[in-house]
Motif scaffolding. Structure first.
Motif, PDB file in Angstrom:
ATOM      1  N   ASN A 200       0.813  -1.214   0.000  1.00  0.00           N
ATOM      2  CA  ASN A 200       0.000   0.000   0.000  1.00  0.00           C
ATOM      3  C   ASN A 200       0.849   1.267   0.000  1.00  0.00           C
ATOM      4  O   ASN A 200       0.499   2.272  -0.632  1.00  0.00           O
ATOM      5  CB  ASN A 200      -0.943   0.011   1.204  1.00  0.00           C
ATOM      6  CG  ASN A 200      -2.073  -0.982   1.056  1.00  0.00           C
ATOM      7  OD1 ASN A 200      -2.474  -1.335  -0.050  1.00  0.00           O
ATOM      8  ND2 ASN A 200      -2.596  -1.439   2.178  1.00  0.00           N
ATOM      9  N   THR A 201       1.983   1.220   0.699  1.00  0.00           N
ATOM     10  CA  THR A 201       2.831   2.412   0.815  1.00  0.00           C
ATOM     11  C   THR A 201       3.737   2.599  -0.396  1.00  0.00           C
ATOM     12  O   THR A 201       3.868   3.714  -0.927  1.00  0.00           O
ATOM     13  CB  THR A 201       3.695   2.322   2.090  1.00  0.00           C
ATOM     14  OG1 THR A 201       2.837   2.214   3.231  1.00  0.00           O
ATOM     15  CG2 THR A 201       4.577   3.555   2.236  1.00  0.00           C
ATOM     16  N   ASP A 202       4.358   1.514  -0.838  1.00  0.00           N
ATOM     17  CA  ASP A 202       5.375   1.624  -1.887  1.00  0.00           C
ATOM     18  C   ASP A 202       4.915   1.178  -3.270  1.00  0.00           C
ATOM     19  O   ASP A 202       5.584   1.475  -4.269  1.00  0.00           O
ATOM     20  CB  ASP A 202       6.615   0.806  -1.496  1.00  0.00           C
ATOM     21  CG  ASP A 202       7.249   1.296  -0.208  1.00  0.00           C
ATOM     22  OD1 ASP A 202       7.131   2.505   0.081  1.00  0.00           O
ATOM     23  OD2 ASP A 202       7.846   0.474   0.515  1.00  0.00           O
ATOM     24  N   HIS A 203       3.806   0.451  -3.340  1.00  0.00           N
ATOM     25  CA  HIS A 203       3.366  -0.078  -4.630  1.00  0.00           C
ATOM     26  C   HIS A 203       1.866   0.138  -4.833  1.00  0.00           C
ATOM     27  O   HIS A 203       1.153  -0.729  -5.347  1.00  0.00           O
ATOM     28  CB  HIS A 203       3.701  -1.571  -4.730  1.00  0.00           C
ATOM     29  CG  HIS A 203       5.167  -1.873  -4.586  1.00  0.00           C
ATOM     30  ND1 HIS A 203       6.083  -1.623  -5.593  1.00  0.00           N
ATOM     31  CD2 HIS A 203       5.872  -2.361  -3.532  1.00  0.00           C
ATOM     32  CE1 HIS A 203       7.294  -1.968  -5.179  1.00  0.00           C
ATOM     33  NE2 HIS A 203       7.194  -2.420  -3.930  1.00  0.00           N
ATOM     34  N   GLY A 204       1.409   1.313  -4.441  1.00  0.00           N
ATOM     35  CA  GLY A 204      -0.003   1.629  -4.581  1.00  0.00           C
ATOM     36  C   GLY A 204      -0.486   1.576  -6.024  1.00  0.00           C
ATOM     37  O   GLY A 204      -1.611   1.137  -6.298  1.00  0.00           O
ATOM     38  N   ASN A 205       0.372   1.995  -6.960  1.00  0.00           N
ATOM     39  CA  ASN A 205      -0.015   1.952  -8.367  1.00  0.00           C
ATOM     40  C   ASN A 205      -0.201   0.522  -8.857  1.00  0.00           C
ATOM     41  O   ASN A 205      -1.054   0.246  -9.711  1.00  0.00           O
ATOM     42  CB  ASN A 205       1.032   2.659  -9.231  1.00  0.00           C
ATOM     43  CG  ASN A 205       0.983   4.172  -9.064  1.00  0.00           C
ATOM     44  OD1 ASN A 205      -0.057   4.721  -8.702  1.00  0.00           O
ATOM     45  ND2 ASN A 205       2.098   4.832  -9.310  1.00  0.00           N
ATOM     46  N   THR A 206       0.596  -0.398  -8.310  1.00  0.00           N
ATOM     47  CA  THR A 206       0.454  -1.809  -8.686  1.00  0.00           C
ATOM     48  C   THR A 206      -0.879  -2.361  -8.183  1.00  0.00           C
ATOM     49  O   THR A 206      -1.577  -3.078  -8.909  1.00  0.00           O
ATOM     50  CB  THR A 206       1.615  -2.630  -8.106  1.00  0.00           C
ATOM     51  OG1 THR A 206       2.849  -2.154  -8.650  1.00  0.00           O
ATOM     52  CG2 THR A 206       1.459  -4.105  -8.445  1.00  0.00           C
ATOM     53  N   VAL A 207      -1.225  -2.029  -6.946  1.00  0.00           N
ATOM     54  CA  VAL A 207      -2.508  -2.468  -6.401  1.00  0.00           C
ATOM     55  C   VAL A 207      -3.653  -1.926  -7.256  1.00  0.00           C
ATOM     56  O   VAL A 207      -4.631  -2.625  -7.544  1.00  0.00           O
ATOM     57  CB  VAL A 207      -2.665  -2.020  -4.938  1.00  0.00           C
ATOM     58  CG1 VAL A 207      -4.044  -2.408  -4.401  1.00  0.00           C
ATOM     59  CG2 VAL A 207      -1.574  -2.631  -4.066  1.00  0.00           C
ATOM     60  N   ARG A 208      -3.513  -0.682  -7.690  1.00  0.00           N
ATOM     61  CA  ARG A 208      -4.538  -0.067  -8.550  1.00  0.00           C
ATOM     62  C   ARG A 208      -4.654  -0.830  -9.871  1.00  0.00           C
ATOM     63  O   ARG A 208      -5.753  -1.042 -10.391  1.00  0.00           O
ATOM     64  CB  ARG A 208      -4.163   1.387  -8.790  1.00  0.00           C
ATOM     65  CG  ARG A 208      -5.118   2.146  -9.678  1.00  0.00           C
ATOM     66  CD  ARG A 208      -4.680   3.614  -9.779  1.00  0.00           C
ATOM     67  NE  ARG A 208      -5.373   4.426  -8.819  1.00  0.00           N
ATOM     68  CZ  ARG A 208      -5.088   5.706  -8.586  1.00  0.00           C
ATOM     69  NH1 ARG A 208      -4.100   6.293  -9.224  1.00  0.00           N
ATOM     70  NH2 ARG A 208      -5.795   6.391  -7.710  1.00  0.00           N
ATOM     71  N   LEU A 209      -3.528  -1.267 -10.422  1.00  0.00           N
ATOM     72  CA  LEU A 209      -3.543  -2.047 -11.662  1.00  0.00           C
ATOM     73  C   LEU A 209      -4.210  -3.397 -11.457  1.00  0.00           C
ATOM     74  O   LEU A 209      -4.908  -3.899 -12.343  1.00  0.00           O
ATOM     75  CB  LEU A 209      -2.123  -2.234 -12.194  1.00  0.00           C
ATOM     76  CG  LEU A 209      -1.443  -1.012 -12.811  1.00  0.00           C
ATOM     77  CD1 LEU A 209       0.001  -1.335 -13.186  1.00  0.00           C
ATOM     78  CD2 LEU A 209      -2.210  -0.544 -14.039  1.00  0.00           C
ATOM     79  N   TYR A 210      -3.953  -4.014 -10.291  1.00  0.00           N
ATOM     80  CA  TYR A 210      -4.641  -5.270  -9.999  1.00  0.00           C
ATOM     81  C   TYR A 210      -6.149  -5.092 -10.143  1.00  0.00           C
ATOM     82  O   TYR A 210      -6.846  -5.918 -10.750  1.00  0.00           O
ATOM     83  CB  TYR A 210      -4.343  -5.734  -8.567  1.00  0.00           C
ATOM     84  CG  TYR A 210      -2.935  -6.196  -8.291  1.00  0.00           C
ATOM     85  CD1 TYR A 210      -2.073  -6.575  -9.305  1.00  0.00           C
ATOM     86  CD2 TYR A 210      -2.463  -6.248  -6.979  1.00  0.00           C
ATOM     87  CE1 TYR A 210      -0.786  -7.003  -9.037  1.00  0.00           C
ATOM     88  CE2 TYR A 210      -1.179  -6.678  -6.692  1.00  0.00           C
ATOM     89  CZ  TYR A 210      -0.340  -7.047  -7.724  1.00  0.00           C
ATOM     90  OH  TYR A 210       0.937  -7.473  -7.441  1.00  0.00           O
ATOM     91  N   ALA A 211      -6.657  -4.009  -9.544  1.00  0.00           N
ATOM     92  CA  ALA A 211      -8.103  -3.781  -9.533  1.00  0.00           C
ATOM     93  C   ALA A 211      -8.633  -3.442 -10.915  1.00  0.00           C
ATOM     94  O   ALA A 211      -9.652  -3.997 -11.351  1.00  0.00           O
ATOM     95  CB  ALA A 211      -8.444  -2.662  -8.549  1.00  0.00           C
ATOM     96  N   THR A 212      -7.958  -2.552 -11.612  1.00  0.00           N
ATOM     97  CA  THR A 212      -8.499  -2.053 -12.875  1.00  0.00           C
ATOM     98  C   THR A 212      -8.214  -2.977 -14.055  1.00  0.00           C
ATOM     99  O   THR A 212      -9.085  -3.201 -14.903  1.00  0.00           O
ATOM    100  CB  THR A 212      -7.935  -0.655 -13.182  1.00  0.00           C
ATOM    101  OG1 THR A 212      -6.496  -0.707 -13.212  1.00  0.00           O
ATOM    102  CG2 THR A 212      -8.374   0.330 -12.109  1.00  0.00           C
ATOM    103  N   LYS A 213      -7.013  -3.529 -14.124  1.00  0.00           N
ATOM    104  CA  LYS A 213      -6.634  -4.340 -15.279  1.00  0.00           C
ATOM    105  C   LYS A 213      -6.980  -5.816 -15.124  1.00  0.00           C
ATOM    106  O   LYS A 213      -7.369  -6.475 -16.093  1.00  0.00           O
ATOM    107  CB  LYS A 213      -5.128  -4.193 -15.549  1.00  0.00           C
ATOM    108  CG  LYS A 213      -4.685  -2.777 -15.867  1.00  0.00           C
ATOM    109  CD  LYS A 213      -5.348  -2.264 -17.142  1.00  0.00           C
ATOM    110  CE  LYS A 213      -4.828  -0.880 -17.510  1.00  0.00           C
ATOM    111  NZ  LYS A 213      -5.454  -0.359 -18.753  1.00  0.00           N
ATOM    112  N   LEU A 214      -6.821  -6.348 -13.927  1.00  0.00           N
ATOM    113  CA  LEU A 214      -7.070  -7.777 -13.733  1.00  0.00           C
ATOM    114  C   LEU A 214      -8.508  -8.070 -13.310  1.00  0.00           C
ATOM    115  O   LEU A 214      -9.031  -9.154 -13.590  1.00  0.00           O
ATOM    116  CB  LEU A 214      -6.101  -8.338 -12.688  1.00  0.00           C
ATOM    117  CG  LEU A 214      -4.612  -8.234 -13.026  1.00  0.00           C
ATOM    118  CD1 LEU A 214      -3.771  -8.904 -11.945  1.00  0.00           C
ATOM    119  CD2 LEU A 214      -4.313  -8.850 -14.395  1.00  0.00           C
ATOM    120  N   LEU A 215      -9.148  -7.107 -12.633  1.00  0.00           N
ATOM    121  CA  LEU A 215     -10.495  -7.357 -12.126  1.00  0.00           C
ATOM    122  C   LEU A 215     -11.554  -6.446 -12.754  1.00  0.00           C
ATOM    123  O   LEU A 215     -12.739  -6.570 -12.431  1.00  0.00           O
ATOM    124  CB  LEU A 215     -10.506  -7.191 -10.599  1.00  0.00           C
ATOM    125  CG  LEU A 215      -9.617  -8.193  -9.838  1.00  0.00           C
ATOM    126  CD1 LEU A 215      -9.552  -7.840  -8.361  1.00  0.00           C
ATOM    127  CD2 LEU A 215     -10.136  -9.615 -10.020  1.00  0.00           C
TER     128      LEU A 215
END
Length: 265
Positions: free
Chosen positions: A196-211
């Motif tokens: 959440n702190t260092d890879h927030g953009n990756t988490v966002r990609l999980y939600a938008t691109k994968l889900l």
């Protein structure tokens, strides 16, 4: 037909009344049930009224432990808590929402026995952390003396995934085996904070691109051997791992692979 050790049918089963002959090759009831259990933020709690024996339904916020066990935070001043103190047998109805007929969306009834988690219980800090990550506003009252966490010891479940998509399920069908996953569970809090702190953009990609979710400040709220729990405001998602994960080292590889897949998509 699912049965208890004594040979009696498990609660909630529908012998001879499920659409067993309906061809549904794309329907995986266990996967649907696990996703509902992990991703649903609130549900209808049905307890046994301590005065009359009638069913008593109420609305509660829901989270899960690492193994998928449902967790609720309730006050001793509430009727449903008094009912559970008298008789722990209960069920939770967890339903997805969306456009159109509400009955066209999947819903899961989880049946079992609730037990109160004492403040001094070794699992309480983990349950508190996972619950508050899912329901941050609950921190306003989670420390009050009359509030406590309760866990549902799952006995069985019944899934209605829409027309001709029903299934009777056992506890092991909806919960997660955490045997051998101690390393991952110990690493969860740090891993979630790091993502959440260092890879927030990756988490966002999980939600938008994968889900396929709408863009927003998505964050992780928890993880377990089966997958990741994500949240953005009131929205929640479940991202399943392609394979079982039991260690922090395996987790690092999986989240990197998922990030590459999301960026490639």
């Amino acid at each position: 037909m699912s049965k208890t050790d004594q040979g009696a049918p498990l609660p909630g089963v529908m012998p001879g009344r499920l659409p067993e002959n309906a061809p549904q090759p794309d329907f995986d009831p266990k996967a649907v049930a696990k996703t509902l259990l992990r991703a649903t933020r609130a549900g209808a709690l049905a307890t046994i009224d301590r005065n009359t024996g009638y069913p008593f339904a109420s609305l509660v916020n829901v989270a899960t432990d690492s193994d998928g066990t449902p967790v609720i935070l309730i006050s001793r001043l509430s009727t449903h808590t008094a009912n559970l103190e008298a008789a722990g047998r209960a069920s939770l109805l967890l339903a997805s929402s969306g456009k159109g007929d509400p009955l066209s969306h999947p819903r899961l009834t989880v049946i079992g026995v609730f037990g109160r988690v004492a403040r001094e219980d070794p699992s309480e800090p983990r349950l508190r952390r996972r619950f508050l990550a899912r329901h941050p506003k609950s921190e306003l009252y989670a420390g009050f003396g009359d509030f406590a966490f309760w866990q549902l010891g799952v006995v069985s479940a019944h899934l209605n995934g829409g027309f001709a998509r029903a299934a009777d399920l056992q506890a092991g069908d909806v919960t997660t085996d955490i045997a051998g996953a101690e390393n991952l569970i110990e690493a969860e809090a740090g891993a979630v904070a790091h993502m959440n702190t260092d890879h927030g953009n990756t988490v966002r990609l999980y939600a938008t691109k994968l889900l396929g979710a709408e863009d927003g400040p998505w964050r992780l709220t928890g993880l377990d051997p089966d997958g990741l729990d994500l949240a953005c405001g009131d929205a929640t998602l479940r991202l399943s791992f392609p394979e079982r994960v039991t260690t922090a080292q395996q987790l690092r590889k999986v989240v990197v692979d998922l990030a590459a897949k999301a960026r490639g998509g």
